[in-house]
Scaffold this motif. Structure first.
Motif, PDB file in Angstrom:
ATOM      1  N   ALA A   1      28.614 -16.071-143.335  1.00  0.00           N
ATOM      2  CA  ALA A   1      28.153 -15.259-144.465  1.00  0.00           C
ATOM      3  C   ALA A   1      26.825 -14.587-144.153  1.00  0.00           C
ATOM      4  O   ALA A   1      26.010 -15.095-143.374  1.00  0.00           O
ATOM      5  CB  ALA A   1      28.026 -16.119-145.715  1.00  0.00           C
ATOM      6  N   ASN A   2      26.608 -13.448-144.804  1.00  0.00           N
ATOM      7  CA  ASN A   2      25.329 -12.751-144.714  1.00  0.00           C
ATOM      8  C   ASN A   2      24.367 -13.427-145.693  1.00  0.00           C
ATOM      9  O   ASN A   2      24.557 -13.359-146.909  1.00  0.00           O
ATOM     10  CB  ASN A   2      25.514 -11.271-145.063  1.00  0.00           C
ATOM     11  N   LEU A   3      23.347 -14.078-145.155  1.00  0.00           N
ATOM     12  CA  LEU A   3      22.457 -14.865-146.003  1.00  0.00           C
ATOM     13  C   LEU A   3      21.690 -13.992-146.996  1.00  0.00           C
ATOM     14  O   LEU A   3      21.450 -14.399-148.136  1.00  0.00           O
ATOM     15  CB  LEU A   3      21.479 -15.667-145.141  1.00  0.00           C
ATOM     16  N   ALA A   4      21.296 -12.793-146.573  1.00  0.00           N
ATOM     17  CA  ALA A   4      20.554 -11.906-147.472  1.00  0.00           C
ATOM     18  C   ALA A   4      21.412 -11.526-148.674  1.00  0.00           C
ATOM     19  O   ALA A   4      20.934 -11.513-149.826  1.00  0.00           O
ATOM     20  CB  ALA A   4      20.097 -10.657-146.718  1.00  0.00           C
TER      21      ALA A   4
ATOM     22  N   VAL B   1      11.103 -18.080-159.333  1.00  0.00           N
ATOM     23  CA  VAL B   1      12.361 -18.716-158.949  1.00  0.00           C
ATOM     24  C   VAL B   1      12.405 -18.821-157.429  1.00  0.00           C
ATOM     25  O   VAL B   1      12.276 -17.819-156.728  1.00  0.00           O
ATOM     26  CB  VAL B   1      13.569 -17.912-159.464  1.00  0.00           C
ATOM     27  N   THR B   2      12.567 -20.033-156.955  1.00  0.00           N
ATOM     28  CA  THR B   2      12.638 -20.261-155.510  1.00  0.00           C
ATOM     29  C   THR B   2      14.087 -20.211-155.054  1.00  0.00           C
ATOM     30  O   THR B   2      14.935 -20.951-155.562  1.00  0.00           O
ATOM     31  CB  THR B   2      12.029 -21.619-155.131  1.00  0.00           C
ATOM     32  N   ILE B   3      14.377 -19.327-154.094  1.00  0.00           N
ATOM     33  CA  ILE B   3      15.707 -19.236-153.495  1.00  0.00           C
ATOM     34  C   ILE B   3      15.511 -19.159-151.986  1.00  0.00           C
ATOM     35  O   ILE B   3      14.901 -18.215-151.475  1.00  0.00           O
ATOM     36  CB  ILE B   3      16.479 -18.002-153.990  1.00  0.00           C
ATOM     37  N   GLY B   4      16.008 -20.142-151.267  1.00  0.00           N
ATOM     38  CA  GLY B   4      15.821 -20.162-149.824  1.00  0.00           C
ATOM     39  C   GLY B   4      16.761 -21.133-149.148  1.00  0.00           C
ATOM     40  O   GLY B   4      17.373 -22.001-149.790  1.00  0.00           O
ATOM     41  N   VAL B   5      16.888 -20.997-147.846  1.00  0.00           N
ATOM     42  CA  VAL B   5      17.736 -21.888-147.054  1.00  0.00           C
ATOM     43  C   VAL B   5      17.051 -23.244-146.930  1.00  0.00           C
ATOM     44  O   VAL B   5      15.918 -23.336-146.467  1.00  0.00           O
ATOM     45  CB  VAL B   5      18.013 -21.293-145.659  1.00  0.00           C
ATOM     46  N   SER B   6      17.741 -24.270-147.347  1.00  0.00           N
ATOM     47  CA  SER B   6      17.153 -25.616-147.325  1.00  0.00           C
ATOM     48  C   SER B   6      17.689 -26.488-146.205  1.00  0.00           C
ATOM     49  O   SER B   6      17.034 -27.445-145.793  1.00  0.00           O
ATOM     50  CB  SER B   6      17.404 -26.323-148.657  1.00  0.00           C
ATOM     51  N   GLU B   7      18.889 -26.147-145.707  1.00  0.00           N
ATOM     52  CA  GLU B   7      19.475 -27.021-144.680  1.00  0.00           C
ATOM     53  C   GLU B   7      20.581 -26.301-143.934  1.00  0.00           C
ATOM     54  O   GLU B   7      21.353 -25.539-144.527  1.00  0.00           O
ATOM     55  CB  GLU B   7      20.039 -28.287-145.347  1.00  0.00           C
ATOM     56  N   LEU B   8      20.633 -26.519-142.633  1.00  0.00           N
ATOM     57  CA  LEU B   8      21.763 -26.096-141.809  1.00  0.00           C
ATOM     58  C   LEU B   8      22.667 -27.309-141.648  1.00  0.00           C
ATOM     59  O   LEU B   8      22.503 -28.112-140.715  1.00  0.00           O
ATOM     60  CB  LEU B   8      21.277 -25.570-140.459  1.00  0.00           C
ATOM     61  N   ALA B   9      23.591 -27.453-142.579  1.00  0.00           N
ATOM     62  CA  ALA B   9      24.415 -28.655-142.630  1.00  0.00           C
ATOM     63  C   ALA B   9      25.566 -28.562-141.632  1.00  0.00           C
ATOM     64  O   ALA B   9      25.734 -27.571-140.928  1.00  0.00           O
ATOM     65  CB  ALA B   9      24.942 -28.863-144.045  1.00  0.00           C
ATOM     66  N   ASP B  10      26.382 -29.609-141.590  1.00  0.00           N
ATOM     67  CA  ASP B  10      27.484 -29.668-140.626  1.00  0.00           C
ATOM     68  C   ASP B  10      28.509 -28.560-140.844  1.00  0.00           C
ATOM     69  O   ASP B  10      29.013 -27.980-139.891  1.00  0.00           O
ATOM     70  CB  ASP B  10      28.186 -31.029-140.713  1.00  0.00           C
ATOM     71  N   SER B  11      28.801 -28.276-142.136  1.00  0.00           N
ATOM     72  CA  SER B  11      29.864 -27.316-142.427  1.00  0.00           C
ATOM     73  C   SER B  11      29.386 -26.092-143.181  1.00  0.00           C
ATOM     74  O   SER B  11      30.177 -25.189-143.452  1.00  0.00           O
ATOM     75  CB  SER B  11      30.977 -27.998-143.250  1.00  0.00           C
ATOM     76  N   SER B  12      28.116 -26.034-143.562  1.00  0.00           N
ATOM     77  CA  SER B  12      27.646 -24.927-144.378  1.00  0.00           C
ATOM     78  C   SER B  12      26.158 -24.707-144.203  1.00  0.00           C
ATOM     79  O   SER B  12      25.437 -25.584-143.717  1.00  0.00           O
ATOM     80  CB  SER B  12      27.947 -25.202-145.853  1.00  0.00           C
ATOM     81  N   VAL B  13      25.730 -23.523-144.631  1.00  0.00           N
ATOM     82  CA  VAL B  13      24.306 -23.233-144.749  1.00  0.00           C
ATOM     83  C   VAL B  13      23.943 -23.436-146.209  1.00  0.00           C
ATOM     84  O   VAL B  13      24.456 -22.738-147.088  1.00  0.00           O
ATOM     85  CB  VAL B  13      23.989 -21.791-144.311  1.00  0.00           C
ATOM     86  N   ASN B  14      23.098 -24.412-146.499  1.00  0.00           N
ATOM     87  CA  ASN B  14      22.771 -24.753-147.879  1.00  0.00           C
ATOM     88  C   ASN B  14      21.584 -23.928-148.378  1.00  0.00           C
ATOM     89  O   ASN B  14      20.523 -23.909-147.749  1.00  0.00           O
ATOM     90  CB  ASN B  14      22.443 -26.242-148.010  1.00  0.00           C
ATOM     91  N   ILE B  15      21.804 -23.270-149.505  1.00  0.00           N
ATOM     92  CA  ILE B  15      20.760 -22.463-150.132  1.00  0.00           C
ATOM     93  C   ILE B  15      20.339 -23.143-151.420  1.00  0.00           C
ATOM     94  O   ILE B  15      21.187 -23.473-152.263  1.00  0.00           O
ATOM     95  CB  ILE B  15      21.269 -21.037-150.433  1.00  0.00           C
TER      96      ILE B  15
END
Length: 276
Positions: free
Chosen positions: A187-190, A212-226
């Motif tokens: 996915a396009n993170l922006a 409002v805080t919106i940001g990448v919190s973790e590069l998990a095993d199966s997903s990019v967590n926002i």
């Protein structure tokens, strides 16, 4: 009659001395009783003025009066010349026995007094104590009653409450909602962050005077967590949480951005062997 007169004449000094001691003991008793009531009433007024529960106030005032009055009696008896050491020892042993027998109840009572004095929560607050979350219905002397979200009444001993962590969700007027959305690595993170920001902006219950805080919190095993963290009024926390979570899922689906489920990629290497 002559015997009485002779006894008085022979022991006149002793009787006069005992009479003086008796009168002083009576005075000590009367003054001590008056002071005991005065101290008890003063403590009661101070506690009521500070908003302490009337039941606790009455109990503490009675306890103070009883202790002060017992001390007055002991002092008065001691002034008469009687040995009060044995009496004090008996009272101490009895108090110790009662204390050991009721140590659990006394601990809960002391904890109840602390809860009422320091007020970490009050009736109507939503709290989490002793592993139970619910609305405080009543703070009693020995226990506290909560009403859970599924309308169950839970009675928790006060000792268990003060002995652990107390989380009061109603103390602060606003709360931060923490939502974690996982998107695909493709996915396009922006674009994903913009979609989530638009969903938050459309909810009128989100407070606009807080960032409002919106940001990448973790590069998990199966997903990019926002992580998405808007601020709302405390009473709107759960309605906003459920609403945003659903609307974010719908918005990401409409944009064609996958929310992956846990998966494992297996890579197999084949080795070809030439048979001779």
């Amino acid at each position: 009659m002559d015997v009485v007169v002779d006894f008085f004449n022979n022991n006149q000094e002793m009787l006069i001395g005992f009479g003086i001691k008796f009168i002083v003991a009576i005075i000590i008793f009367i003054v001590g009783k008056w002071l005991s009531r005065l101290v008890s009433k003063t403590i009661s007024k101070v506690m009521l003025h500070n908003g302490v529960d009337s039941t606790v106030t009455s109990f503490v005032a009675s306890l103070v009066y009883g202790i002060a009055f017992a001390l007055t009696v002991i002092v008065a008896i001691s002034h008469l010349g009687f040995n009060t050491t044995s009496l004090v020892a008996i009272l101490g042993a009895a108090g110790l026995a009662v204390g050991l027998a009721l140590q659990g109840s006394l601990s809960n009572f002391a904890s109840g007094v602390l809860l009422i004095l320091f007020r970490p929560f009050k009736a109507g607050d939503f709290v989490e104590v002793a592993g139970v979350a619910g609305v405080v219905e009543e703070i009693q002397i020995f226990s506290t009653m909560l009403k859970t979200g599924d309308n169950k009444a839970v009675v928790i001993p006060n000792g268990n409450i003060t002995g652990g962590v107390i989380t009061n969700y109603s103390t602060k007027p606003i709360r931060r909602v923490d939502i974690v959305m996982g998107v695909s690595y493709d996915a396009n993170l922006a674009d994903a962050k913009k979609i989530l920001a638009d969903v938050v902006a459309k909810d009128e219950r989100v407070l606009t005077d807080h960032d409002v805080t919106i940001g990448v919190s973790e590069l998990a095993d199966s997903s990019v967590n926002i992580v998405v963290r808007p601020w709302v009024k405390s009473g709107d926390y759960w309605p906003v949480y459920f609403s945003l979570l659903e609307n974010m899922k719908v918005a990401l689906d409409d944009a064609g951005i996958d929310i992956p489920y846990p998966q494992v990629s297996v890579h197999m290497n084949k080795e070809e062997q030439n048979e001779k």
